[in-house]
Scaffold this motif. Structure first.
Motif, PDB file in Angstrom:
ATOM      1  N   LEU A  52       5.233  -0.456 -58.144  1.00 26.65           N
ATOM      2  CA  LEU A  52       3.845  -0.797 -57.850  1.00 26.65           C
ATOM      3  C   LEU A  52       3.679  -1.268 -56.411  1.00 26.65           C
ATOM      4  CD1 LEU A  52       3.013  -2.572 -61.222  1.00 26.65           C
ATOM      5  CD2 LEU A  52       2.240  -0.314 -60.482  1.00 26.65           C
ATOM      6  N   TRP A  53       4.658  -2.007 -55.910  1.00 25.86           N
ATOM      7  CA  TRP A  53       4.615  -2.389 -54.490  1.00 25.86           C
ATOM      8  C   TRP A  53       4.595  -1.154 -53.604  1.00 25.86           C
ATOM      9  CZ3 TRP A  53       8.876  -6.732 -54.196  1.00 25.86           C
ATOM     10  CH2 TRP A  53       8.292  -7.969 -54.525  1.00 25.86           C
ATOM     11  N   ASP A  54       5.487  -0.220 -53.879  1.00 27.45           N
ATOM     12  CA  ASP A  54       5.574   0.968 -53.039  1.00 27.45           C
ATOM     13  C   ASP A  54       4.283   1.760 -53.081  1.00 27.45           C
ATOM     14  OD1 ASP A  54       7.653   2.517 -51.388  1.00 27.45           O
ATOM     15  OD2 ASP A  54       6.820   4.087 -52.664  1.00 27.45           O
ATOM     16  N   ALA A  55       3.691   1.897 -54.273  1.00 28.44           N
ATOM     17  CA  ALA A  55       2.430   2.632 -54.398  1.00 28.44           C
ATOM     18  C   ALA A  55       1.306   1.922 -53.657  1.00 28.44           C
ATOM     19  CB  ALA A  55       2.071   2.799 -55.877  1.00 28.44           C
ATOM     20  N   ALA A  56       1.285   0.584 -53.729  1.00 30.36           N
ATOM     21  CA  ALA A  56       0.231  -0.172 -53.055  1.00 30.36           C
ATOM     22  C   ALA A  56       0.255   0.049 -51.554  1.00 30.36           C
ATOM     23  CB  ALA A  56       0.367  -1.661 -53.379  1.00 30.36           C
ATOM     24  N   ILE A  57       1.463   0.083 -50.965  1.00 33.91           N
ATOM     25  CA  ILE A  57       1.563   0.297 -49.525  1.00 33.91           C
ATOM     26  C   ILE A  57       1.290   1.748 -49.171  1.00 33.91           C
ATOM     27  CG2 ILE A  57       3.195   0.314 -47.594  1.00 33.91           C
ATOM     28  CD1 ILE A  57       2.149  -2.451 -48.314  1.00 33.91           C
ATOM     29  N   ALA A  58       1.877   2.679 -49.934  1.00 34.51           N
ATOM     30  CA  ALA A  58       1.719   4.097 -49.624  1.00 34.51           C
ATOM     31  C   ALA A  58       0.258   4.540 -49.708  1.00 34.51           C
ATOM     32  CB  ALA A  58       2.578   4.932 -50.569  1.00 34.51           C
ATOM     33  N   ARG A  59      -0.485   3.950 -50.634  1.00 36.29           N
ATOM     34  CA  ARG A  59      -1.869   4.378 -50.855  1.00 36.29           C
ATOM     35  C   ARG A  59      -2.889   3.428 -50.239  1.00 36.29           C
ATOM     36  NH1 ARG A  59      -1.390   5.971 -57.320  1.00 36.29           N
ATOM     37  NH2 ARG A  59       0.617   7.087 -57.175  1.00 36.29           N
ATOM     38  N   TYR A  61      -3.618   0.159 -50.967  1.00 36.40           N
ATOM     39  CA  TYR A  61      -4.356  -0.751 -51.844  1.00 36.40           C
ATOM     40  C   TYR A  61      -4.250  -2.177 -51.313  1.00 36.40           C
ATOM     41  CZ  TYR A  61      -4.020   3.167 -55.131  1.00 36.40           C
ATOM     42  OH  TYR A  61      -4.082   4.398 -55.721  1.00 36.40           O
ATOM     43  N   ALA A  62      -5.356  -2.890 -51.311  1.00 35.34           N
ATOM     44  CA  ALA A  62      -5.371  -4.250 -50.787  1.00 35.34           C
ATOM     45  C   ALA A  62      -4.901  -5.267 -51.810  1.00 35.34           C
ATOM     46  CB  ALA A  62      -6.784  -4.612 -50.321  1.00 35.34           C
ATOM     47  N   ALA A  63      -5.035  -4.940 -53.092  1.00 36.61           N
ATOM     48  CA  ALA A  63      -4.709  -5.901 -54.150  1.00 36.61           C
ATOM     49  C   ALA A  63      -3.580  -5.378 -55.025  1.00 36.61           C
ATOM     50  CB  ALA A  63      -5.940  -6.174 -55.004  1.00 36.61           C
ATOM     51  N   ASN A  64      -2.771  -6.285 -55.527  1.00 39.56           N
ATOM     52  CA  ASN A  64      -1.697  -5.938 -56.458  1.00 39.56           C
ATOM     53  C   ASN A  64      -2.140  -6.235 -57.885  1.00 39.56           C
ATOM     54  OD1 ASN A  64       0.544  -4.750 -55.195  1.00 39.56           O
ATOM     55  ND2 ASN A  64       1.161  -6.703 -54.301  1.00 39.56           N
ATOM     56  N   VAL A  65      -3.275  -5.686 -58.274  1.00 39.22           N
ATOM     57  CA  VAL A  65      -3.835  -5.888 -59.612  1.00 39.22           C
ATOM     58  C   VAL A  65      -3.998  -4.517 -60.260  1.00 39.22           C
ATOM     59  CG1 VAL A  65      -5.736  -6.877 -60.944  1.00 39.22           C
ATOM     60  CG2 VAL A  65      -5.039  -7.937 -58.782  1.00 39.22           C
ATOM     61  N   TRP A  66      -3.507  -4.390 -61.499  1.00 36.25           N
ATOM     62  CA  TRP A  66      -3.378  -3.094 -62.140  1.00 36.25           C
ATOM     63  C   TRP A  66      -3.847  -3.136 -63.584  1.00 36.25           C
ATOM     64  CZ3 TRP A  66      -1.155   0.772 -58.980  1.00 36.25           C
ATOM     65  CH2 TRP A  66      -0.619   0.298 -57.776  1.00 36.25           C
ATOM     66  N   LEU A  67      -4.290  -1.979 -64.082  1.00 40.19           N
ATOM     67  CA  LEU A  67      -4.746  -1.842 -65.467  1.00 40.19           C
ATOM     68  C   LEU A  67      -4.313  -0.499 -66.027  1.00 40.19           C
ATOM     69  CD1 LEU A  67      -8.428  -3.046 -64.923  1.00 40.19           C
ATOM     70  CD2 LEU A  67      -6.769  -4.261 -66.356  1.00 40.19           C
ATOM     71  N   THR A  68      -4.126  -0.437 -67.333  1.00 40.15           N
ATOM     72  CA  THR A  68      -3.980   0.873 -67.966  1.00 40.15           C
ATOM     73  C   THR A  68      -5.359   1.506 -68.097  1.00 40.15           C
ATOM     74  OG1 THR A  68      -4.271   0.043 -70.223  1.00 40.15           O
ATOM     75  CG2 THR A  68      -2.020  -0.002 -69.317  1.00 40.15           C
ATOM     76  N   TYR A  69      -5.370   2.790 -68.365  1.00 41.78           N
ATOM     77  CA  TYR A  69      -6.648   3.490 -68.546  1.00 41.78           C
ATOM     78  C   TYR A  69      -7.424   2.859 -69.701  1.00 41.78           C
ATOM     79  CZ  TYR A  69      -9.948   7.373 -68.944  1.00 41.78           C
ATOM     80  OH  TYR A  69     -11.093   8.134 -68.974  1.00 41.78           O
ATOM     81  N   LYS A  70      -6.719   2.560 -70.784  1.00 44.67           N
ATOM     82  CA  LYS A  70      -7.370   1.996 -71.965  1.00 44.67           C
ATOM     83  C   LYS A  70      -7.919   0.610 -71.684  1.00 44.67           C
ATOM     84  CE  LYS A  70      -6.521   1.133 -76.890  1.00 44.67           C
ATOM     85  NZ  LYS A  70      -5.526   1.216 -77.990  1.00 44.67           N
ATOM     86  N   LEU A 135      -0.146   2.810 -64.956  1.00 42.47           N
ATOM     87  CA  LEU A 135      -1.068   1.811 -64.440  1.00 42.47           C
ATOM     88  C   LEU A 135      -1.882   2.362 -63.276  1.00 42.47           C
ATOM     89  CD1 LEU A 135       1.174  -1.402 -64.429  1.00 42.47           C
ATOM     90  CD2 LEU A 135      -0.737  -0.902 -65.963  1.00 42.47           C
ATOM     91  N   PHE A 136      -3.134   1.937 -63.223  1.00 48.27           N
ATOM     92  CA  PHE A 136      -4.032   2.248 -62.115  1.00 48.27           C
ATOM     93  C   PHE A 136      -4.359   0.961 -61.371  1.00 48.27           C
ATOM     94  CE2 PHE A 136      -4.825   5.603 -65.199  1.00 48.27           C
ATOM     95  CZ  PHE A 136      -4.914   6.742 -64.414  1.00 48.27           C
ATOM     96  N   ASN A 137      -4.409   1.050 -60.058  1.00 53.24           N
ATOM     97  CA  ASN A 137      -4.836  -0.079 -59.249  1.00 53.24           C
ATOM     98  C   ASN A 137      -6.342  -0.265 -59.406  1.00 53.24           C
ATOM     99  OD1 ASN A 137      -5.757  -1.343 -56.424  1.00 53.24           O
ATOM    100  ND2 ASN A 137      -3.603  -1.831 -56.757  1.00 53.24           N
ATOM    101  N   ILE A 138      -6.807  -1.505 -59.258  1.00 54.42           N
ATOM    102  CA  ILE A 138      -8.246  -1.736 -59.420  1.00 54.42           C
ATOM    103  C   ILE A 138      -9.061  -0.996 -58.361  1.00 54.42           C
ATOM    104  CG2 ILE A 138      -7.948  -3.941 -60.582  1.00 54.42           C
ATOM    105  CD1 ILE A 138      -8.719  -5.287 -57.929  1.00 54.42           C
ATOM    106  N   ALA A 139      -8.420  -0.610 -57.242  1.00 55.76           N
ATOM    107  CA  ALA A 139      -9.126   0.172 -56.224  1.00 55.76           C
ATOM    108  C   ALA A 139      -9.450   1.576 -56.721  1.00 55.76           C
ATOM    109  CB  ALA A 139      -8.291   0.256 -54.952  1.00 55.76           C
ATOM    110  N   GLN A 140      -8.833   2.013 -57.809  1.00 61.39           N
ATOM    111  CA  GLN A 140      -9.062   3.347 -58.369  1.00 61.39           C
ATOM    112  C   GLN A 140     -10.098   3.339 -59.497  1.00 61.39           C
ATOM    113  OE1 GLN A 140      -4.603   3.562 -59.105  1.00 61.39           O
ATOM    114  NE2 GLN A 140      -4.981   5.690 -58.531  1.00 61.39           N
ATOM    115  N   ILE A 141     -10.666   2.166 -59.769  1.00 57.22           N
ATOM    116  CA  ILE A 141     -11.495   1.994 -60.958  1.00 57.22           C
ATOM    117  C   ILE A 141     -12.892   1.541 -60.556  1.00 57.22           C
ATOM    118  CG2 ILE A 141     -11.692   0.800 -63.181  1.00 57.22           C
ATOM    119  CD1 ILE A 141      -8.640   0.317 -63.010  1.00 57.22           C
ATOM    120  N   ASP A 142     -13.902   2.181 -61.101  1.00 57.90           N
ATOM    121  CA  ASP A 142     -15.299   1.809 -60.867  1.00 57.90           C
ATOM    122  C   ASP A 142     -15.823   0.981 -62.032  1.00 57.90           C
ATOM    123  OD1 ASP A 142     -15.530   3.205 -58.432  1.00 57.90           O
ATOM    124  OD2 ASP A 142     -15.991   5.081 -59.471  1.00 57.90           O
TER     125      ASP A 142
END
Length: 316
Positions: A52-59, A61-70, A135-142
């Motif tokens: 998740l750290w690597d994905a946050a930097i690569a993409r 994302y400003a926050a390290n907060v994540w959710l499943t789709y459900k 997991l999806f980062n909250i930056a990916q969620i509306d």
């Protein structure tokens, strides 16, 4: 799906970019906090933290907060179309049925123990089932509730302190014996001492602190503390594996205090050995990350407290 292998391959790809690259990415992401679940607030653990750290930097994302789709849907929110999730692993210890595994009673290849003996935390008749989740980062969620999106913007508790102060609080709080005047940094387990070159031998105070914290992670493995022992699992690579634990543990600690640009001097030579271990053992990264997390939690728990404030509000 072989979850262990898929995640191990991802970690290998990170390491193959070189020590300066993955170390900077992990510590920079760690400075934003340990990844946590936006619904439950629970922190992530082990290898999932690295992913998740690597994905946050690569993409970006400003926050390290994540959710499943459900979970997002349950909050009345929606993952945007086309967004990619991060594969993570969930481990659950289960009893092994008499018919499971090979003819010799060993677990099947798809669900082998993460570790042996005490470190696994289970009996000989159990195994760790590994299941995937995404997991999806909250930056990916509306459409997230304000309390979820707003919590992600909360300031870090360490933001008003210097990283050097953080390092000194950890080193002093742990009470490790540190001796200077040596040619290179090392931890001497039999003497239970951290050996360091004099501070003027380092390129900067930050490099000194980063290196000392790396050795402090080794210090946590002493039998009187966490008692890290790998038995016969890694054979001749056991020393290199302990270095991988220290690499990950120090990334957790350095990120916690925001020491993101420092160089851990003299430890780049282990990269090839780490890659060799991971390529031959698809469970090794999960063991290393778990042990590193244990070391991080021990160090943080022993940090020196803040100085008491005077009536004027200034530290005494």
């Amino acid at each position: 799906m072989d979850v262990r292998q898929a995640i191990t391959d991802r970690i290998i790809a990170m390491l193959e970019q070189g020590g300066n690259v993955f170390r900077e990415r992990w510590t920079r992401a760690a400075s934003r906090g340990v990844p946590r679940n936006g619904k439950t607030g629970a922190p992530c653990h082990g290898a999932n933290v690295l992913l998740l750290w690597d994905a946050a930097i690569a993409r970006g994302y400003a926050a390290n907060v994540w959710l499943t789709y459900k979970q997002a849907a349950g909050l009345g929110a929606q993952v945007r179309k086309g967004e990619r999730a991060v594969l993570c692993a969930h481990f659950e210890r289960k009893g092994r049925p008499a018919s499971a595994g090979g003819d010799d009673g060993s677990p099947g290849d798809a669900e082998r123990p993460e570790d042996e003996g005490r470190a696994a935390g289970g009996s000989a008749g159990s195994f760790l089932a590994c299941r995937p989740f995404w997991l999806f980062n909250i930056a990916q969620i509306d459409g997230l509730p304000v309390e979820v999106a707003g919590d992600a913007a909360a300031p870090r508790t360490w933001a008003d302190r210097s990283p050097i102060e953080g390092a000194m609080r950890f080193i002093g709080g742990c009470g490790a014996t540190v001796q200077h005047g040596f040619e290179r940094a090392a931890y001497a387990p039999h003497a239970d001492r951290i050996l360091m070159p004099d501070i003027d031998r380092f390129t900067s105070p930050e490099a000194y602190c980063a290196t000392a914290l790396h050795e402090l992670v080794h210090w946590t493995g002493h039998p009187d503390r966490l008692g890290r022992a790998f038995g016969q699992r890694f054979g001749d690579a056991a020393y290199a594996f302990e270095e991988l634990v220290a690499e990950l543990g120090s990334a957790f600690v350095l990120g916690h205090i925001g020491l993101v640009d420092a160089t851990i001097e003299g430890h780049a030579a282990y990269l090839d050995a780490w890659l060799q271990v991971l390529r031959h053992d698809r469970s090794a990264i999960f063991t290393a990350a778990r042990l590193a997390g244990d070391a991080y939690e021990l160090i943080v728990s022993r940090a020196l407290p803040d100085a008491p404030a005077t009536a004027s509000g200034a530290p005494q």
